[in-house]
Design an enzyme around this catalytic site. Structure first.
Site, mmCIF file in Angstrom:
data_model
loop_
_atom_site.group_PDB
_atom_site.id
_atom_site.type_symbol
_atom_site.label_atom_id
_atom_site.label_comp_id
_atom_site.label_asym_id
_atom_site.label_seq_id
_atom_site.Cartn_x
_atom_site.Cartn_y
_atom_site.Cartn_z
ATOM 1 N N LEU A 107 0.811 -1.222 0.000
ATOM 2 C CA LEU A 107 0.000 0.000 0.000
ATOM 3 C C LEU A 107 0.843 1.269 0.000
ATOM 4 O O LEU A 107 1.966 1.287 0.483
ATOM 5 C CB LEU A 107 -0.913 -0.003 1.233
ATOM 6 N N HIS A 108 0.247 2.306 -0.544
ATOM 7 C CA HIS A 108 0.861 3.628 -0.552
ATOM 8 C C HIS A 108 -0.230 4.646 -0.197
ATOM 9 O O HIS A 108 -1.394 4.280 0.054
ATOM 10 C CB HIS A 108 1.498 3.926 -1.915
ATOM 11 N N HIS A 160 -3.759 4.319 -1.698
ATOM 12 C CA HIS A 160 -4.680 3.372 -1.057
ATOM 13 C C HIS A 160 -5.241 3.962 0.246
ATOM 14 O O HIS A 160 -6.415 3.805 0.566
ATOM 15 C CB HIS A 160 -3.960 2.069 -0.705
ATOM 16 N N LYS A 189 -6.990 6.474 -10.725
ATOM 17 C CA LYS A 189 -5.776 6.186 -11.513
ATOM 18 C C LYS A 189 -6.077 5.058 -12.495
ATOM 19 O O LYS A 189 -5.646 5.077 -13.636
ATOM 20 C CB LYS A 189 -4.611 5.808 -10.609
ATOM 21 N N SER A 218 1.860 0.774 -6.739
ATOM 22 C CA SER A 218 2.731 -0.235 -6.123
ATOM 23 C C SER A 218 3.852 -0.616 -7.085
ATOM 24 O O SER A 218 4.957 -0.962 -6.672
ATOM 25 C CB SER A 218 1.914 -1.477 -5.766
#
Ligand code: PAF
Length: 285
Positions: free
Chosen positions: A38-39, A42, A154, A191
């Site tokens: 995750l980033h 998320h 996105k 990711s």
């Protein structure tokens, strides 16, 4: 359970038990489906979920059926313990991390295909991808039965596929799109950015820069065909390749627009390889 304090379930029945208990208490439930690693993008989905429901469930499942045999299913980055910590810090209430066997038990035989919006762009570059996405999202929605489910813009084409799926199958869930989260230099968080070398990372923002330049040109009345040609040229010159597409399409149904000036709400989409990473991005016109 993971090392974090985030409760984690791995079976449909445990997930349903928890969701039912929340429902009995009069609480609404949001689902944020993810493939993990995750980033901030998320986590923004989780935070948006919190504004729409009392409870947020995140699913973590690297879905094998949306990867072609030649793609990066095995190499896809995974770190569940880190993901659980990040989710807890963003206000997630429950992690649903099923095994492949739980999601696709022996005898599993159903595929959901969404015609139309699945066909162009990623549908051409990755012909089996959207059937894998639609099937697993239909299952996740059926397993969790959330009031609302949040997906990032996105993957705008994916979001449209999911909206179509939910409308066509009369699923009782509200689908909410969340704006793309970007690095300060414009690169969309993904990711797969972890595949980029330092040199490729420096080149990567050129994709978003070309999309923004194209949007500006279209707003100024430039012709679609010219803008697409210039966008292709710009990302090729920056070092991307092969390029899957750089296309202007109608924002409501992804149909191709005429070669002249845009005459309907439009969006520009691009996908191209940079080293081991395949980057995708899109902007509104
Ligand atoms: O966007 C993703 O991460 C995946 O395609 C999704 C929606 C979780 C389905 O596997």
């Amino acid at each position: 359970m993971t090392g974090s304090s985030l409760p984690t379930v791995r079976t449909v029945s445990a997930l349903r038990g928890q969701v039912r208990a929340w429902r009995r208490a009069g609480e609404r439930v949001a689902l944020t489906p993810t493939m993990g690693f995750l980033h901030e993008g998320h986590l923004s989905l989780v935070r948006l979920g919190r504004t729409r429901a009392e409870r947020v469930v995140a699913s973590l499942f690297v879905n094998p059926t949306q990867f072609a045999p030649s793609e990066d299913f095995e190499a896809y980055p995974r770190d569940e313990a880190r993901d659980a910590d990040l989710l807890a810090s963003a206000g997630c209430d429950l992690l649903y991390a099923p095994t492949v066997g739980e999601m696709y038990p022996a005898g599993f035989s159903t595929t959901v295909t969404v015609a139309g919006v699945s066909a162009p762009m990623d549908g051409v570059a990755r012909p089996t991808h959207f059937a894998g996405v639609a099937t697993v999202v239909a299952k996740l929605l059926g397993q969790c039965q959330p009031d609302v489910a949040i997906f990032g813009e996105k993957d705008f084409q994916q979001l449209m596929v999911i909206r179509r799926l939910v409308a066509d199958l009369d699923l009782a869930v509200e689908i909410v799109g969340a704006p793309t989260v970007r690095e300060p230099d414009g690169l969309a968080l993904s990711s797969r950015n972890s595949y980029l070398t330092q040199g490729e990372r420096a080149v990567a923002p050129a994709l978003n820069a070309a999309l923004r330049t194209a949007a500006e040109a279209l707003r100024g009345g430039a012709a679609v065909a010219d803008v697409e040609g210039a966008g292709m040229g710009a990302i090729r010159a920056a070092g991307f390749g092969p390029i899957d597409y750089f296309e202007v399409r109608a924002a409501d149904d992804l149909r191709r627009l005429g070669p002249g000036a845009v005459d309907a709400p439009a969006r520009i989409f691009a996908a191209a390889r940079l080293g081991k990473a395949r980057l995708i991005d899109n902007v509104a016109v």
